[in-house]
Design an enzyme around this catalytic site. Structure first.
Site, PDB file in Angstrom:
ATOM      1  N   LYS A 141     -20.489 -46.442 -30.289  1.00 48.22           N
ATOM      2  CA  LYS A 141     -19.393 -45.237 -29.644  1.00 48.22           C
ATOM      3  C   LYS A 141     -19.556 -43.876 -30.330  1.00 48.22           C
ATOM      4  O   LYS A 141     -19.956 -43.389 -31.248  1.00 48.22           O
ATOM      5  CB  LYS A 141     -17.447 -45.603 -29.522  1.00 48.22           C
ATOM      6  CG  LYS A 141     -17.778 -46.682 -28.837  1.00 48.22           C
ATOM      7  CD  LYS A 141     -15.996 -47.190 -28.776  1.00 48.22           C
ATOM      8  CE  LYS A 141     -15.755 -48.783 -27.716  1.00 48.22           C
ATOM      9  NZ  LYS A 141     -14.574 -48.795 -28.404  1.00 48.22           N
ATOM     10  N   TYR A 158     -16.076 -49.844 -17.912  1.00 47.29           N
ATOM     11  CA  TYR A 158     -15.118 -49.711 -18.470  1.00 47.29           C
ATOM     12  C   TYR A 158     -14.334 -50.571 -17.274  1.00 47.29           C
ATOM     13  O   TYR A 158     -13.136 -50.449 -17.499  1.00 47.29           O
ATOM     14  CB  TYR A 158     -13.977 -49.022 -19.582  1.00 47.29           C
ATOM     15  CG  TYR A 158     -14.365 -49.235 -20.499  1.00 47.29           C
ATOM     16  CD1 TYR A 158     -14.516 -49.758 -21.231  1.00 47.29           C
ATOM     17  CD2 TYR A 158     -15.498 -48.240 -21.418  1.00 47.29           C
ATOM     18  CE1 TYR A 158     -14.759 -49.940 -22.886  1.00 47.29           C
ATOM     19  CE2 TYR A 158     -15.676 -48.022 -22.304  1.00 47.29           C
ATOM     20  CZ  TYR A 158     -15.675 -48.512 -23.878  1.00 47.29           C
ATOM     21  OH  TYR A 158     -14.913 -49.538 -24.536  1.00 47.29           O
ATOM     22  N   ARG A 162     -14.402 -52.186 -38.209  1.00 45.79           N
ATOM     23  CA  ARG A 162     -13.460 -51.311 -37.990  1.00 45.79           C
ATOM     24  C   ARG A 162     -12.655 -51.894 -38.762  1.00 45.79           C
ATOM     25  O   ARG A 162     -12.033 -50.815 -38.982  1.00 45.79           O
ATOM     26  CB  ARG A 162     -12.787 -52.235 -36.207  1.00 45.79           C
ATOM     27  CG  ARG A 162     -14.401 -51.849 -34.454  1.00 45.79           C
ATOM     28  CD  ARG A 162     -13.231 -52.746 -34.026  1.00 45.79           C
ATOM     29  NE  ARG A 162     -13.166 -52.091 -33.111  1.00 45.79           N
ATOM     30  CZ  ARG A 162     -13.545 -53.191 -31.602  1.00 45.79           C
ATOM     31  NH1 ARG A 162     -12.973 -54.306 -31.608  1.00 45.79           N
ATOM     32  NH2 ARG A 162     -13.897 -52.757 -30.261  1.00 45.79           N
ATOM     33  N   ASN A 202     -12.304 -46.484 -32.378  1.00 45.56           N
ATOM     34  CA  ASN A 202     -12.375 -47.970 -33.352  1.00 45.56           C
ATOM     35  C   ASN A 202     -14.163 -48.113 -33.432  1.00 45.56           C
ATOM     36  O   ASN A 202     -14.810 -49.129 -33.674  1.00 45.56           O
ATOM     37  CB  ASN A 202     -11.949 -49.185 -32.466  1.00 45.56           C
ATOM     38  CG  ASN A 202     -12.279 -49.760 -31.141  1.00 45.56           C
ATOM     39  OD1 ASN A 202     -13.529 -48.764 -30.356  1.00 45.56           O
ATOM     40  ND2 ASN A 202     -11.785 -50.764 -30.097  1.00 45.56           N
ATOM     41  N   HIS A 224     -18.490 -51.472 -29.494  1.00 46.11           N
ATOM     42  CA  HIS A 224     -17.968 -51.647 -28.610  1.00 46.11           C
ATOM     43  C   HIS A 224     -19.346 -53.092 -29.102  1.00 46.11           C
ATOM     44  O   HIS A 224     -20.031 -53.050 -29.072  1.00 46.11           O
ATOM     45  CB  HIS A 224     -18.367 -51.182 -27.272  1.00 46.11           C
ATOM     46  CG  HIS A 224     -18.596 -51.738 -25.778  1.00 46.11           C
ATOM     47  ND1 HIS A 224     -16.944 -52.560 -25.051  1.00 46.11           N
ATOM     48  CD2 HIS A 224     -20.234 -52.556 -25.069  1.00 46.11           C
ATOM     49  CE1 HIS A 224     -17.646 -53.691 -23.887  1.00 46.11           C
ATOM     50  NE2 HIS A 224     -19.127 -53.144 -24.747  1.00 46.11           N
ATOM     51  N   GLU A 262     -22.918 -55.787 -18.206  1.00 42.77           N
ATOM     52  CA  GLU A 262     -23.310 -54.323 -19.695  1.00 42.77           C
ATOM     53  C   GLU A 262     -24.187 -54.285 -19.512  1.00 42.77           C
ATOM     54  O   GLU A 262     -25.034 -52.945 -19.691  1.00 42.77           O
ATOM     55  CB  GLU A 262     -22.199 -54.401 -20.711  1.00 42.77           C
ATOM     56  CG  GLU A 262     -20.936 -54.679 -20.289  1.00 42.77           C
ATOM     57  CD  GLU A 262     -19.556 -54.386 -21.887  1.00 42.77           C
ATOM     58  OE1 GLU A 262     -18.262 -55.381 -21.269  1.00 42.77           O
ATOM     59  OE2 GLU A 262     -20.055 -55.390 -22.717  1.00 42.77           O
TER      60      GLU A 262
HETATM   61  P1  DAT Z   1     -12.449 -54.399 -26.914  1.00 43.86           P
HETATM   62  O1  DAT Z   1     -13.238 -53.577 -27.493  1.00 43.86           O
HETATM   63  O2  DAT Z   1     -12.249 -54.881 -28.628  1.00 43.86           O
HETATM   64  O3  DAT Z   1     -13.080 -55.531 -26.327  1.00 43.86           O
HETATM   65  P2  DAT Z   1     -11.126 -54.316 -24.774  1.00 43.86           P
HETATM   66  O4  DAT Z   1     -12.085 -54.657 -24.186  1.00 43.86           O
HETATM   67  O5  DAT Z   1      -9.590 -54.817 -24.708  1.00 43.86           O
HETATM   68  O6  DAT Z   1     -11.502 -54.246 -26.333  1.00 43.86           O
HETATM   69  O7  DAT Z   1     -10.427 -52.486 -24.495  1.00 43.86           O
HETATM   70  C1  DAT Z   1     -11.963 -51.761 -24.606  1.00 43.86           C
HETATM   71  C2  DAT Z   1     -11.160 -50.295 -25.425  1.00 43.86           C
HETATM   72  O8  DAT Z   1     -10.279 -49.776 -24.465  1.00 43.86           O
HETATM   73  C3  DAT Z   1     -11.019 -50.916 -27.145  1.00 43.86           C
HETATM   74  O9  DAT Z   1     -12.190 -50.957 -27.290  1.00 43.86           O
HETATM   75  C4  DAT Z   1     -10.199 -49.106 -27.184  1.00 43.86           C
HETATM   76  C5  DAT Z   1      -9.633 -49.549 -25.977  1.00 43.86           C
HETATM   77  N1  DAT Z   1      -7.834 -49.600 -25.663  1.00 43.86           N
HETATM   78  C6  DAT Z   1      -7.250 -51.227 -25.691  1.00 43.86           C
HETATM   79  N2  DAT Z   1      -6.278 -51.654 -25.381  1.00 43.86           N
HETATM   80  C7  DAT Z   1      -5.607 -50.268 -25.766  1.00 43.86           C
HETATM   81  C8  DAT Z   1      -4.386 -49.903 -26.532  1.00 43.86           C
HETATM   82  N3  DAT Z   1      -3.515 -50.684 -25.771  1.00 43.86           N
HETATM   83  N4  DAT Z   1      -4.339 -48.019 -26.212  1.00 43.86           N
HETATM   84  C9  DAT Z   1      -5.119 -48.066 -26.524  1.00 43.86           C
HETATM   85  N5  DAT Z   1      -6.681 -48.363 -26.452  1.00 43.86           N
HETATM   86  C10 DAT Z   1      -7.048 -49.069 -26.185  1.00 43.86           C
HETATM   87 MG    MG Z   2     -13.777 -55.554 -24.547  1.00 47.34          MG
END
Ligand code: DAT
Ligand code: MG
Length: 150
Positions: free
Chosen positions: A9, A49, A102, A112, A115, A126
């Protein structure tokens, strides 16, 4: 054969972690089959997203992922989705184990650094956003016999 999309990222690019992050996946023995740097448009970020649209963090997430260049990678191999997810660590770096990307390089869920696709359908969707089919390279890796028994 399973494939997955990994992104370094914009925070990872700005913090000079591109090489380190690629090394983590390469070092596990995964086969890199695609690699490019680009800055996402808002439209592409919203496509990527889309599953999070409507969530409280969605606007911040789209702003962040479009805020600078990122590095997209494709890896191929049996179980590579789960292998990449475990290499990345938990979504919230506070809970990510030491030794994970991470866990070693992040402290904030909104920064973080990496991705990774979370399942086969997501991975296919994706990968299509980031790579044309001809940009994913088909090749044999001689070291694979030293990485996997069969
Ligand atoms: P991942 O990236 O581990 O697949 P995800 O798909 O649930 O996680 O979410 C996508 C991204 O969105 C994640 O890397 C960081 C952000 N994100 C997820 N949950 C969040 C939250 N509760 N508050 C802020 N950012 C969040
Ligand atoms: Mg995800």
């Amino acid at each position: 054969m399973e494939r997955t999309l990994i992104l370094v990222k914009p925070d990872g690019v700005q913090r000079s972690l591109v090489g380190t992050i690629i090394s983590k996946f390469e070092g596990r023995g995964l086969k890199l089959i695609g690699l490019k740097m680009q800055q996402l448009s808002k439209e592409t970020a919203e496509q990527h997203y889309g599953e999070h649209k409507g969530k409280p963090f969605y606007d911040g997430l789209v702003n962040f992922i479009t805020s600078g260049p990122l590095v997209a990678m494709a890896f191929e191999g049996d179980n590579c989705i789960e292998i990449c997810r475990s290499t990345m660590g938990a979504t919230n770096p506070v809970s990510a184990g030491p030794g994970t990307i991470r866990g070693d390089f992040a402290v904030d869920i909104g920064r973080n650094v990496v991705h990774g696709s979370d399942g086969p359908e997501t991975a296919e969707r994706e990968l299509n956003i980031f790579f044309k089919p001809e940009e994913l390279v088909n090749y044999e890796k001689n070291a694979d016999t030293w990485v996997r028994e069969s």
